[in-house]
Design an enzyme around this catalytic site. Structure first.
Site, PDB file in Angstrom:
ATOM      1  N   PHE A 126      -3.587  21.666  27.170  1.00 18.94           N
ATOM      2  CA  PHE A 126      -3.270  22.858  28.013  1.00 18.94           C
ATOM      3  C   PHE A 126      -1.990  23.668  27.852  1.00 18.94           C
ATOM      4  O   PHE A 126      -0.711  23.398  27.372  1.00 18.94           O
ATOM      5  CB  PHE A 126      -2.913  21.920  29.398  1.00 18.94           C
ATOM      6  N   SER A 183       2.735  19.485  24.872  1.00 20.56           N
ATOM      7  CA  SER A 183       1.834  18.122  24.556  1.00 20.56           C
ATOM      8  C   SER A 183       0.458  18.159  24.431  1.00 20.56           C
ATOM      9  O   SER A 183      -0.916  18.501  24.281  1.00 20.56           O
ATOM     10  CB  SER A 183       1.772  17.640  26.660  1.00 20.56           C
ATOM     11  N   GLN A 235      27.657  -4.328  47.915  1.00 19.88           N
ATOM     12  CA  GLN A 235      27.159  -3.529  49.259  1.00 19.88           C
ATOM     13  C   GLN A 235      26.642  -1.933  48.500  1.00 19.88           C
ATOM     14  O   GLN A 235      25.779  -1.323  48.124  1.00 19.88           O
ATOM     15  CB  GLN A 235      28.342  -3.437  49.995  1.00 19.88           C
ATOM     16  N   ALA A 273      27.720  -0.745  31.152  1.00 23.18           N
ATOM     17  CA  ALA A 273      27.781  -0.618  29.180  1.00 23.18           C
ATOM     18  C   ALA A 273      26.593  -1.013  29.066  1.00 23.18           C
ATOM     19  O   ALA A 273      26.661  -0.048  28.333  1.00 23.18           O
ATOM     20  CB  ALA A 273      29.438  -0.914  28.757  1.00 23.18           C
ATOM     21  N   ARG A 325       1.616   8.484  30.417  1.00 28.48           N
ATOM     22  CA  ARG A 325       1.149   9.232  31.675  1.00 28.48           C
ATOM     23  C   ARG A 325       0.866  10.652  31.584  1.00 28.48           C
ATOM     24  O   ARG A 325       0.383  11.639  31.951  1.00 28.48           O
ATOM     25  CB  ARG A 325       2.184   8.754  32.304  1.00 28.48           C
ATOM     26  N   SER A 374       8.511  29.332  33.498  1.00 27.30           N
ATOM     27  CA  SER A 374       8.378  29.727  35.028  1.00 27.30           C
ATOM     28  C   SER A 374       7.470  30.885  34.727  1.00 27.30           C
ATOM     29  O   SER A 374       6.993  31.096  36.007  1.00 27.30           O
ATOM     30  CB  SER A 374       9.597  29.882  35.873  1.00 27.30           C
ATOM     31  N   GLU A 379       5.447  21.547  34.711  1.00 30.62           N
ATOM     32  CA  GLU A 379       4.962  21.493  35.604  1.00 30.62           C
ATOM     33  C   GLU A 379       5.324  21.733  36.823  1.00 30.62           C
ATOM     34  O   GLU A 379       5.261  21.283  38.214  1.00 30.62           O
ATOM     35  CB  GLU A 379       4.080  20.267  36.010  1.00 30.62           C
ATOM     36  N   GLY A 380       6.208  23.443  36.276  1.00 34.58           N
ATOM     37  CA  GLY A 380       7.172  23.481  37.888  1.00 34.58           C
ATOM     38  C   GLY A 380       8.853  23.061  38.375  1.00 34.58           C
ATOM     39  O   GLY A 380       8.378  21.685  37.992  1.00 34.58           O
TER      40      GLY A 380
HETATM   41  C1  LIG Z   1       8.112  16.886  27.075  1.00 35.89           C
HETATM   42  C2  LIG Z   1       7.408  18.422  27.868  1.00 35.89           C
HETATM   43  C3  LIG Z   1       5.948  18.750  27.720  1.00 35.89           C
HETATM   44  C4  LIG Z   1       5.383  19.852  28.360  1.00 35.89           C
HETATM   45  N1  LIG Z   1       4.625  19.974  27.854  1.00 35.89           N
HETATM   46  C5  LIG Z   1       3.523  21.042  28.703  1.00 35.89           C
HETATM   47  C6  LIG Z   1       2.141  21.622  28.582  1.00 35.89           C
HETATM   48  O1  LIG Z   1       1.709  20.788  27.841  1.00 35.89           O
HETATM   49  N2  LIG Z   1       2.063  22.997  27.978  1.00 35.89           N
HETATM   50  C7  LIG Z   1       2.210  23.585  28.736  1.00 35.89           C
HETATM   51  O2  LIG Z   1       1.985  24.658  29.216  1.00 35.89           O
HETATM   52  N3  LIG Z   1       3.960  23.512  28.796  1.00 35.89           N
HETATM   53  C8  LIG Z   1       4.141  22.269  28.980  1.00 35.89           C
HETATM   54  N4  LIG Z   1       5.924  22.466  28.986  1.00 35.89           N
HETATM   55  C9  LIG Z   1       6.743  23.457  28.732  1.00 35.89           C
HETATM   56  C10 LIG Z   1       7.141  23.947  30.453  1.00 35.89           C
HETATM   57  O3  LIG Z   1       5.826  23.448  31.846  1.00 35.89           O
HETATM   58  C11 LIG Z   1       8.160  24.493  30.779  1.00 35.89           C
HETATM   59  O4  LIG Z   1       9.176  24.364  30.141  1.00 35.89           O
HETATM   60  C12 LIG Z   1       8.866  24.807  32.668  1.00 35.89           C
HETATM   61  O5  LIG Z   1       7.185  25.527  32.287  1.00 35.89           O
HETATM   62  C13 LIG Z   1       9.572  25.362  32.789  1.00 35.89           C
HETATM   63  O6  LIG Z   1       9.971  26.510  31.845  1.00 35.89           O
HETATM   64  P1  LIG Z   1      10.848  27.026  30.470  1.00 35.89           P
HETATM   65  O7  LIG Z   1      11.718  26.009  29.644  1.00 35.89           O
HETATM   66  O8  LIG Z   1      11.065  28.437  30.215  1.00 35.89           O
HETATM   67  O9  LIG Z   1      12.367  27.407  31.294  1.00 35.89           O
HETATM   68  P2  LIG Z   1      12.523  28.651  32.170  1.00 35.89           P
HETATM   69  O10 LIG Z   1      11.629  29.196  32.723  1.00 35.89           O
HETATM   70  O11 LIG Z   1      12.799  29.495  31.302  1.00 35.89           O
HETATM   71  O12 LIG Z   1      13.895  28.146  32.968  1.00 35.89           O
HETATM   72  C14 LIG Z   1      15.460  28.459  33.042  1.00 35.89           C
HETATM   73  C15 LIG Z   1      16.393  27.389  33.998  1.00 35.89           C
HETATM   74  O13 LIG Z   1      15.461  28.761  35.421  1.00 35.89           O
HETATM   75  C16 LIG Z   1      15.356  28.118  36.434  1.00 35.89           C
HETATM   76  N5  LIG Z   1      14.774  29.648  36.753  1.00 35.89           N
HETATM   77  C17 LIG Z   1      13.514  30.568  36.583  1.00 35.89           C
HETATM   78  N6  LIG Z   1      12.688  30.712  37.173  1.00 35.89           N
HETATM   79  C18 LIG Z   1      13.569  30.672  37.896  1.00 35.89           C
HETATM   80  C19 LIG Z   1      13.866  31.394  39.577  1.00 35.89           C
HETATM   81  N7  LIG Z   1      12.725  32.526  40.104  1.00 35.89           N
HETATM   82  N8  LIG Z   1      14.678  31.486  40.265  1.00 35.89           N
HETATM   83  C20 LIG Z   1      14.753  30.057  39.884  1.00 35.89           C
HETATM   84  N9  LIG Z   1      16.007  29.347  39.553  1.00 35.89           N
HETATM   85  C21 LIG Z   1      15.104  29.863  38.349  1.00 35.89           C
HETATM   86  C22 LIG Z   1      14.118  27.354  36.055  1.00 35.89           C
HETATM   87  O14 LIG Z   1      14.474  26.670  37.008  1.00 35.89           O
HETATM   88  C23 LIG Z   1      15.587  26.409  34.540  1.00 35.89           C
HETATM   89  O15 LIG Z   1      16.114  25.949  35.169  1.00 35.89           O
HETATM   90  C24 LIG Z   1       6.252  21.320  28.717  1.00 35.89           C
HETATM   91  C25 LIG Z   1       7.862  21.434  28.522  1.00 35.89           C
HETATM   92  C26 LIG Z   1       8.053  19.585  28.202  1.00 35.89           C
HETATM   93  C27 LIG Z   1      10.143  19.697  28.023  1.00 35.89           C
END
Ligand SMILES: Cc1cc2nc3c(=O)[nH]c(=O)nc-3n(C[C@H](O)[C@H](O)[C@H](O)COP(=O)(O)OP(=O)(O)OC[C@H]3O[C@@H](n4cnc5c(N)ncnc54)[C@H](O)[C@@H]3O)c2cc1C
Length: 403
Positions: A124, A159, A280, A341, A85, A133, A364-365
């Site tokens: 992408f 990915s 339950q 387990a 997916r 982020s 994706e957010g």
């Molecule tokens: C299996 C996998 C596949 C992926 N595939 C792709 C892909 O194909 N293309 C691509 O471009 N990316 C991809 N990603 C990357 C993914 O989109 C990023 O990991 C994601 O956007 C989060 O960014 P980061 O890991 O740098 O975390 P950060 O942005 O560093 O965040 C770290 C923590 O801080 C929190 N945080 C950050 N800013 C704020 C805020 N303003 N307020 C509150 N909390 C905040 C976040 O929620 C998180 O808990 C992939 C990731 C994974 C794990």
């Protein structure tokens, strides 16, 4: 118009994908997952089944079906495993639909058509080691040099990094104007200076391919600029509206798989003289899964309906993605709990579901980003206007007449 029934065509697609997953993924997935092996022939089979361009218009090589049919495909694929997916999410959701929305005719002919037919695979590239982020903190640059751009930088967590043929890559063309200086480019794997490397040791989606991209003076022709210079941030956010929709739909499939395995086990396992499903507190976990499944599906189909109408759906898609992924993560946690387990070992697939269900809460957010978005909409700090380029409304016959 509200309609909660699947159409005959949607029901047929659902059956085709379910059969494919049951016969060609489920028998092998545990081994692929254990070996950390991405099976490329699955992409070829998805192409054979016309599933690589589900809601791309037929004139651009796709199947011309609606967005909720894409949702059904994603749900059924993730009922098998999140890896495939995810592949459809990046190929169709993040890449092909973005070419449909923002590409010029030449770009659609050259890149979208082979992708929609499944002859080429798209991915992408937005995330970087220092920019997830916070997209505007990305460092990759694209410097104009005659009729080319020279790209330098690095992406991570991408990915299909080792399997895709085409990448949508986001880079700064003007560092001084923050996110308004980001541009989007179509980069081919074969362009000199491009390389990729898979990431090992992932918690989940081990049957998927995720990793890094490197750009070392990659010469990208100017005709591969998607949209205009400086539109990259807007394009990336619009792409995420489609990617997130597929992630939300997939999460429904993850919940469905948890329900199926848990219900089976509830009938098999006895404690204190009765099936565990008769207790339950176990019923509560099953009921939560069912509620999560039904609510998530409604949110997904609502977002899908807006997409069918060609309307902006950032808010509805974000809500569907946030809620469905949280429900799926919770359902997988409870599925392991129900298995006791045995759920803690790979004798049953629920431990894989739990590992797989975490990444969609991050990519994706993240959960936190969607939470903030939803609060901002309600508080009036955020509102959406139609974009300068919207995706065509479905059915696509209207588009054909325009062309
Ligand atoms: C299996 C996998 C596949 C992926 N595939 C792709 C892909 O194909 N293309 C691509 O471009 N990316 C991809 N990603 C990357 C993914 O989109 C990023 O990991 C994601 O956007 C989060 O960014 P980061 O890991 O740098 O975390 P950060 O942005 O560093 O965040 C770290 C923590 O801080 C929190 N945080 C950050 N800013 C704020 C805020 N303003 N307020 C509150 N909390 C905040 C976040 O929620 C998180 O808990 C992939 C990731 C994974 C794990």
């Amino acid at each position: 118009m509200m309609n909660f029934e699947l159409s005959q065509e949607q029901e047929m697609v659902r059956k085709v994908v379910r059969k494919f997953v049951d016969e060609e993924i489920n028998p092998y997935i545990q081994e692929w997952d254990e070996r950390g092996h991405f099976e490329p022939s699955v992409m070829k089979r998805l192409a054979d089944l016309d599933l690589m361009g589900v809601c791309i218009p037929e004139q651009y090589g796709g199947s011309g079906m609606d967005y909720n049919t894409l949702a059904i495909v994603c749900e059924e694929l993730e009922r098998g495993d999140t890896a495939f997916r995810t592949a459809v999410s990046v190929h169709t959701g993040l890449n092909s639909l973005t070419l449909l929305q923002w590409g010029n005719e030449a770009q659609k002919q050259k890149y979208l058509i082979p992708q929609a037919k499944g002859e080429k695979v798209g991915a992408f590239g937005l995330t970087e080691p220092g920019a997830g982020s916070d997209v505007a903190s990305l460092k990759t640059t694209a410097v104009k040099d005659g009729d080319h751009y020279i790209l330098n930088g690095q992406k991570t967590w991408i990915s299909l990094c080792d399997h895709a043929d085409h990448f949508l890559v986001f880079a700064y063309t003007d560092k001084d104007t923050k996110h308004k200086g980001i541009s989007a480019f179509i980069v081919e794997r074969t362009m000199p200076g491009f390389s990729s490397r898979g990431i090992k040791g992932k918690l989940g989606i081990r049957a998927g391919n995720t990793g890094e991209l490197f750009f070392d003076d990659v010469k990208v022709p100017e005709e591969n600029l998607l949209g205009k210079e400086g539109e990259g941030f807007k394009i990336a956010m619009a792409a995420l509206d489609n990617g997130r929709f597929t992630v939300a739909a997939g999460a429904c499939g993850q919940i469905l798989a948890c329900l199926e395995e848990s219900v089976r086990y509830c009938h098999e396992r006895e404690t204190f003289g009765k099936e565990i499903g008769r207790h339950q507190l176990v019923k509560q976990m099953i009921a939560n899964m069912e509620a999560g499944y039904q609510m998530s599906r409604l949110l997904v189909f609502k977002a899908g309906e807006l997409k069918n109408q060609g309307k902006r759906n950032t808010r509805e898609t974000s809500l569907a993605k946030w809620q469905a992924c949280d429900f799926a993560n919770e359902a997988a946690n409870d599925a392991v709990q129900i298995h006791g387990a045995y759920g803690y070992s790979n004798e049953y697939p629920v431990e894989r579901f739990l590992r797989n269900s975490k990444a969609p809460v991050i990519y994706e957010g993240t959960r936190e980003i969607h939470t903030i978005m939803q609060a901002d909409y309600v508080l009036g700090y955020r509102s959406d206007k139609p974009l300068s380029q919207m995706l065509p409304a479905w059915p696509y016959s209207d588009v054909k007449e325009e062309v």
